[in-house]
Design a protein around this motif. Structure first.
Motif, PDB file in Angstrom:
ATOM      1  N   ILE A  57      59.771 -14.937 -10.256  1.00  0.00           N
ATOM      2  CA  ILE A  57      58.767 -15.097  -9.190  1.00  0.00           C
ATOM      3  C   ILE A  57      57.378 -15.226  -9.804  1.00  0.00           C
ATOM      4  O   ILE A  57      56.552 -16.042  -9.366  1.00  0.00           O
ATOM      5  CB  ILE A  57      58.826 -13.900  -8.216  1.00  0.00           C
ATOM      6  CG1 ILE A  57      60.191 -13.865  -7.518  1.00  0.00           C
ATOM      7  CG2 ILE A  57      57.707 -13.971  -7.193  1.00  0.00           C
ATOM      8  CD1 ILE A  57      60.464 -12.584  -6.742  1.00  0.00           C
ATOM      9  N   LYS A  58      57.101 -14.418 -10.825  1.00  0.00           N
ATOM     10  CA  LYS A  58      55.806 -14.491 -11.502  1.00  0.00           C
ATOM     11  C   LYS A  58      55.586 -15.877 -12.105  1.00  0.00           C
ATOM     12  O   LYS A  58      54.475 -16.436 -12.018  1.00  0.00           O
ATOM     13  CB  LYS A  58      55.733 -13.426 -12.602  1.00  0.00           C
ATOM     14  CG  LYS A  58      54.385 -13.392 -13.324  1.00  0.00           C
ATOM     15  CD  LYS A  58      54.342 -12.329 -14.420  1.00  0.00           C
ATOM     16  CE  LYS A  58      52.953 -12.324 -15.066  1.00  0.00           C
ATOM     17  NZ  LYS A  58      52.861 -11.360 -16.180  1.00  0.00           N
ATOM     18  N   ALA A  64      52.375 -21.773  -7.310  1.00  0.00           N
ATOM     19  CA  ALA A  64      52.863 -21.394  -5.978  1.00  0.00           C
ATOM     20  C   ALA A  64      51.908 -20.367  -5.365  1.00  0.00           C
ATOM     21  O   ALA A  64      51.399 -19.494  -6.061  1.00  0.00           O
ATOM     22  CB  ALA A  64      54.267 -20.819  -6.076  1.00  0.00           C
ATOM     23  N   GLU A  65      51.669 -20.477  -4.056  1.00  0.00           N
ATOM     24  CA  GLU A  65      50.745 -19.555  -3.384  1.00  0.00           C
ATOM     25  C   GLU A  65      51.341 -18.154  -3.349  1.00  0.00           C
ATOM     26  O   GLU A  65      52.481 -17.954  -2.914  1.00  0.00           O
ATOM     27  CB  GLU A  65      50.448 -20.038  -1.968  1.00  0.00           C
ATOM     28  CG  GLU A  65      49.372 -19.212  -1.288  1.00  0.00           C
ATOM     29  CD  GLU A  65      49.101 -19.675   0.139  1.00  0.00           C
ATOM     30  OE1 GLU A  65      48.644 -18.836   0.944  1.00  0.00           O
ATOM     31  OE2 GLU A  65      49.363 -20.853   0.439  1.00  0.00           O
ATOM     32  N   PHE A  66      50.546 -17.175  -3.792  1.00  0.00           N
ATOM     33  CA  PHE A  66      51.046 -15.810  -3.916  1.00  0.00           C
ATOM     34  C   PHE A  66      51.495 -15.259  -2.567  1.00  0.00           C
ATOM     35  O   PHE A  66      52.538 -14.606  -2.460  1.00  0.00           O
ATOM     36  CB  PHE A  66      49.963 -14.900  -4.525  1.00  0.00           C
ATOM     37  CG  PHE A  66      50.494 -13.572  -4.985  1.00  0.00           C
ATOM     38  CD1 PHE A  66      50.997 -13.420  -6.269  1.00  0.00           C
ATOM     39  CD2 PHE A  66      50.520 -12.476  -4.137  1.00  0.00           C
ATOM     40  CE1 PHE A  66      51.500 -12.203  -6.707  1.00  0.00           C
ATOM     41  CE2 PHE A  66      51.025 -11.251  -4.554  1.00  0.00           C
ATOM     42  CZ  PHE A  66      51.517 -11.119  -5.846  1.00  0.00           C
ATOM     43  N   GLY A  67      50.716 -15.497  -1.516  1.00  0.00           N
ATOM     44  CA  GLY A  67      51.061 -14.980  -0.191  1.00  0.00           C
ATOM     45  C   GLY A  67      52.374 -15.522   0.323  1.00  0.00           C
ATOM     46  O   GLY A  67      53.165 -14.797   0.957  1.00  0.00           O
ATOM     47  N   GLN A 127      43.693 -12.740 -11.530  1.00  0.00           N
ATOM     48  CA  GLN A 127      44.823 -12.755 -12.451  1.00  0.00           C
ATOM     49  C   GLN A 127      46.010 -11.962 -11.892  1.00  0.00           C
ATOM     50  O   GLN A 127      45.877 -11.173 -10.964  1.00  0.00           O
ATOM     51  CB  GLN A 127      44.414 -12.166 -13.793  1.00  0.00           C
ATOM     52  CG  GLN A 127      43.278 -12.914 -14.475  1.00  0.00           C
ATOM     53  CD  GLN A 127      43.637 -14.365 -14.764  1.00  0.00           C
ATOM     54  OE1 GLN A 127      44.679 -14.652 -15.341  1.00  0.00           O
ATOM     55  NE2 GLN A 127      42.775 -15.284 -14.340  1.00  0.00           N
ATOM     56  N   LEU A 128      47.173 -12.188 -12.516  1.00  0.00           N
ATOM     57  CA  LEU A 128      48.387 -11.446 -12.188  1.00  0.00           C
ATOM     58  C   LEU A 128      48.582 -10.323 -13.198  1.00  0.00           C
ATOM     59  O   LEU A 128      48.317 -10.500 -14.396  1.00  0.00           O
ATOM     60  CB  LEU A 128      49.605 -12.371 -12.220  1.00  0.00           C
ATOM     61  CG  LEU A 128      49.614 -13.547 -11.241  1.00  0.00           C
ATOM     62  CD1 LEU A 128      50.828 -14.434 -11.510  1.00  0.00           C
ATOM     63  CD2 LEU A 128      49.624 -13.067  -9.802  1.00  0.00           C
ATOM     64  N   SER A 129      49.065  -9.204 -12.727  1.00  0.00           N
ATOM     65  CA  SER A 129      49.345  -8.076 -13.626  1.00  0.00           C
ATOM     66  C   SER A 129      50.644  -8.316 -14.382  1.00  0.00           C
ATOM     67  O   SER A 129      51.410  -9.242 -14.067  1.00  0.00           O
ATOM     68  CB  SER A 129      49.475  -6.791 -12.806  1.00  0.00           C
ATOM     69  OG  SER A 129      50.694  -6.803 -12.070  1.00  0.00           O
ATOM     70  N   ILE A 161      51.404  -7.713  -9.187  1.00  0.00           N
ATOM     71  CA  ILE A 161      50.137  -7.496  -8.494  1.00  0.00           C
ATOM     72  C   ILE A 161      49.181  -8.647  -8.791  1.00  0.00           C
ATOM     73  O   ILE A 161      49.045  -9.080  -9.938  1.00  0.00           O
ATOM     74  CB  ILE A 161      49.478  -6.178  -8.960  1.00  0.00           C
ATOM     75  CG1 ILE A 161      50.451  -5.006  -8.778  1.00  0.00           C
ATOM     76  CG2 ILE A 161      48.174  -5.918  -8.206  1.00  0.00           C
ATOM     77  CD1 ILE A 161      50.021  -3.739  -9.507  1.00  0.00           C
ATOM     78  N   LYS A 162      48.530  -9.136  -7.735  1.00  0.00           N
ATOM     79  CA  LYS A 162      47.446 -10.103  -7.915  1.00  0.00           C
ATOM     80  C   LYS A 162      46.150  -9.439  -7.462  1.00  0.00           C
ATOM     81  O   LYS A 162      46.062  -8.933  -6.342  1.00  0.00           O
ATOM     82  CB  LYS A 162      47.673 -11.369  -7.107  1.00  0.00           C
ATOM     83  CG  LYS A 162      46.561 -12.398  -7.322  1.00  0.00           C
ATOM     84  CD  LYS A 162      46.773 -13.672  -6.531  1.00  0.00           C
ATOM     85  CE  LYS A 162      45.614 -14.647  -6.815  1.00  0.00           C
ATOM     86  NZ  LYS A 162      45.741 -15.887  -6.014  1.00  0.00           N
TER      87      LYS A 162
END
Length: 649
Positions: free
Chosen positions: A150-151, A158-161, A203-205, A217-218
């Protein structure tokens, strides 16, 4: 026993850990007990640093001897074996050990980190894939790899939401697309908080494990903490599935109340009369203080937009109704020093509390050469994770060699320094810790054994603290001695003095001349800025034209250069009274630097001797002092304390 009272008895009990040894030779001998210069120096340095009147070590040795004599007598009477004493002392000893049973550097680091997290608000979104804390390695890897996939989609654009709505197992994600809003320290579980604060905006964790599962987490935004608000509101409520008609009706009602607010009607009275939030209506509409993440954004954002106290918002809508908001007060985050104790308390109830302990345990394993018996450990775990065995059966096994292992005092699971820990120790741990049910034992065997090992390692360390840390040993001794001194003093001095009415009367009769109201002066003092004003004032005062100082001051050319004080004065109150009335030229009484010249006059009130009832409290205190002096003389005869003069020098 009253703990706060105890803390005032022994030579300065509650003081910071500090001074180290200068000389460990024997300084004092009482019977078969020896007390070192090292202990004396420790107590002397601490207490002298907190004393207004510094004493030399030669002067202080008498206090030290008297202190130890009282302890010796308490022990001779067996007070140190009384159950109440043992319980109280063990409590204090455990409290004193706590700072030594954690990695203080880690604890200090966590304190500072937590405060920094409280100063910043983070807006984040997340995707959660649930995973049991005790999931198998296979299941853990499966969930981890899924979230990594997914990350990768998010990193590729791809849109995070949308991903959160599709994959997240947080039930709220279907509505909020994983968006959590703003939060700050202690509002999320610690691993999640740590990851969010250590990820840059946009950023993404890294994949983050918590007790709920794996998170991605974003971080959407970070901002300085906006502080906290105190607000009041007037509310018209509607249900979540309210029809447009119901909403329109509620809106019309709140609008009519809003017009009254605009006219200047009292907000609190309107809230009491009209607000449908009855809990706050009874308090003039006032709600509790709130900050980031503590209130729904539909309410908090308009509230934070109010730029000054007493400002009132327009009508705002939330999922629960319509509101008119009044800002009552605002406050920013307190300083670290002001919040330190509060943060410590929160850390104790938080996951991060284990970090300091875990760090210490890891260090102690190396220090004490922790070593597991692999063969025995393998057998223990094999049986421990068996689904066929209840806890009772596991502890009371009667088949094959395992019974010998689990119940034998010789079957070693691990060693630590000069100690060994066996299957019997593990069995006792399981019995004593009833949270480890069969299901939990099977699923969490490794965690259970780790908890068992940690407990034994920390217990070993606690048992050896006095050997490793002299300052800890001295503090423990002080608490031990202080508790005993409290008990023995109560029996030998305080209770005796309070209950001995004949002794009190006899003591007063013999010392009645010591209890009196001293001679005083009832009069007035004039203070002057210049010698010229003083001379002019005295000249008028000695004439019969004007009889009181107020009249004389009014007649002076520059009355602002004169200050008057009237009342009853004792020796030592004012230097001028002592010099003029009592002829005490060396008085250390008060002198006004702005008005250095003065003149006093008044009538003497003679010394008055007191009756016993007028001064009984002081008489009892003095009688106690006499009893203590006589008692200490008897103790010196009994124990014959010997001070090593060479060591003292």
């Amino acid at each position: 026993m009253i703990r706060k009272t105890i803390q005032t008895v022994a030579l300065g009990l509650l003081v910071t850990i500090g001074a180290q040894a200068q000389n460990s030779s024997t300084l004092l001998t009482i019977g078969d007990k020896e007390f070192s210069s090292e202990e004396f120096n420790f107590i002397y340095d601490k207490n002298n640093s907190f004393s207004e009147t510094k004493q030399s070590k030669k002067e202080y040795i008498d206090l030290f001897v008297n202190y130890k004599l009282k302890v010796a007598e308490a022990e001779a009477q067996g007070l140190d074996t009384v159950p109440a004493f043992v319980k109280e002392f063990n409590y204090y000893k455990k409290e004193l050990a706590k700072p030594y049973l954690t990695d203080q550097a880690i604890t200090d680091q966590l304190l500072k980190e937590a405060y920094e997290h409280l100063k910043v608000e983070v807006d984040a979104s997340h995707i959660l894939l649930r995973l049991d804390e005790n999931a198998s390695p296979e299941d853990t890897l499966k969930v981890y790899e899924k979230l990594m996939g997914i990350k990768k989609q998010a990193e590729e654009g791809a849109e995070f939401g949308v991903l959160a709505q599709k994959y997240s197992e947080d039930p709220s994600a279907k509505q909020n697309k994983g968006h959590l809003g703003y939060f700050k320290g202690f509002m999320m579980v610690y691993p999640f908080e740590h990851a969010a604060y250590n990820t840059e905006v946009g950023q993404l964790s890294e994949i983050t494990r918590t007790s709920f599962g794996y998170h991605l987490i974003k971080v959407n935004d970070k901002r300085e903490d906006r502080g906290e608000l105190l607000t009041a509101h007037i509310m018209m409520m509607f249900p979540q599935n309210a029809t447009p008609e119901i909403k329109a009706e509620k809106k019309a009602k709140i609008d009519s109340v809003y017009q009254l607010v605009l006219k200047g009607d009292d907000f609190g009275a309107l809230a009491t009369s009209y607000s449908e939030d009855r809990r706050s209506a009874t308090n003039n509409g006032e709600l509790p203080w709130f900050g980031a993440g503590k209130m729904i954004p539909e309410y908090s954002e308009p509230a934070f937009e109010l730029d000054s106290v007493n400002n009132i918002s327009a009508v705002v809508e939330s999922p629960y109704g319509f509101h008119i908001i009044k800002l009552l007060d605002k406050r920013s985050i307190a300083s670290f020093e002001e919040m330190e104790e509060e943060i410590k308390g929160k850390i104790k109830r938080d996951e991060r509390a284990n970090k300091g302990t875990k760090s210490l345990v890891a260090r102690l394993k190396k220090e004490y050469s922790y070593n597991e018996n692999e063969a025995n450990m393998s057998l223990v775990k094999d049986k421990g994770t068996s689904t066929d065995l209840s806890n009772e059966a596991y502890v009371e096994l009667s088949n094959e060699a395992y019974v010998e292992l689990l119940k034998s005092e010789d079957a070693i699971l691990f060693t630590l320094a000069d100690s060994s820990y066996t299957g019997a120790d593990l069995a006792k741990f399981i019995i004593d810790n009833r949270t480890y049910t069969k299901a939990k034992r099977i699923k969490e065997f490794d965690a259970m054994f780790e908890a068992f090992a940690d407990e034994k390692i920390l217990s070993y360390e606690e048992a050896h603290l006095e050997e490793k840390y002299p300052e800890y040993r001295f503090l423990v001794d002080e608490y031990h001695d202080g508790l005993l001194i409290f008990e023995i003093s109560q029996a030998e001095i305080w209770n005796k003095a309070n209950e001995d009415s004949i002794g009190i009367q006899n003591y007063f009769n013999a010392n009645s001349k010591s209890y009196y109201e001293p001679e005083q002066i009832q009069g007035e003092i004039a203070f002057f800025k210049s010698k010229k004003d003083q001379k002019a004032f005295i000249k008028i005062a000695k004439s019969t034209i004007l009889s009181d100082f107020d009249s004389i001051k009014s007649a002076m050319p520059e009355p602002n250069n004169i200050k008057l004080v009237k009342g009853t004065f004792s020796r030592g109150d004012f230097k001028t009274v002592d010099a003029q009335i009592w002829k005490d030229k060396k008085s250390e009484g008060n002198v006004d630097k702005e008005f250095p010249y003065s003149f006093a006059r008044g009538k003497t009130i003679p010394k008055v001797y007191k009756a016993l009832e007028e001064t009984k409290g002081q008489v009892i205190a003095d009688y106690q002092t006499e009893l203590e002096s006589l008692w200490l003389s008897a103790l010196k005869q009994k124990f014959n304390p010997i001070v090593n003069k060479k060591a003292l020098k």
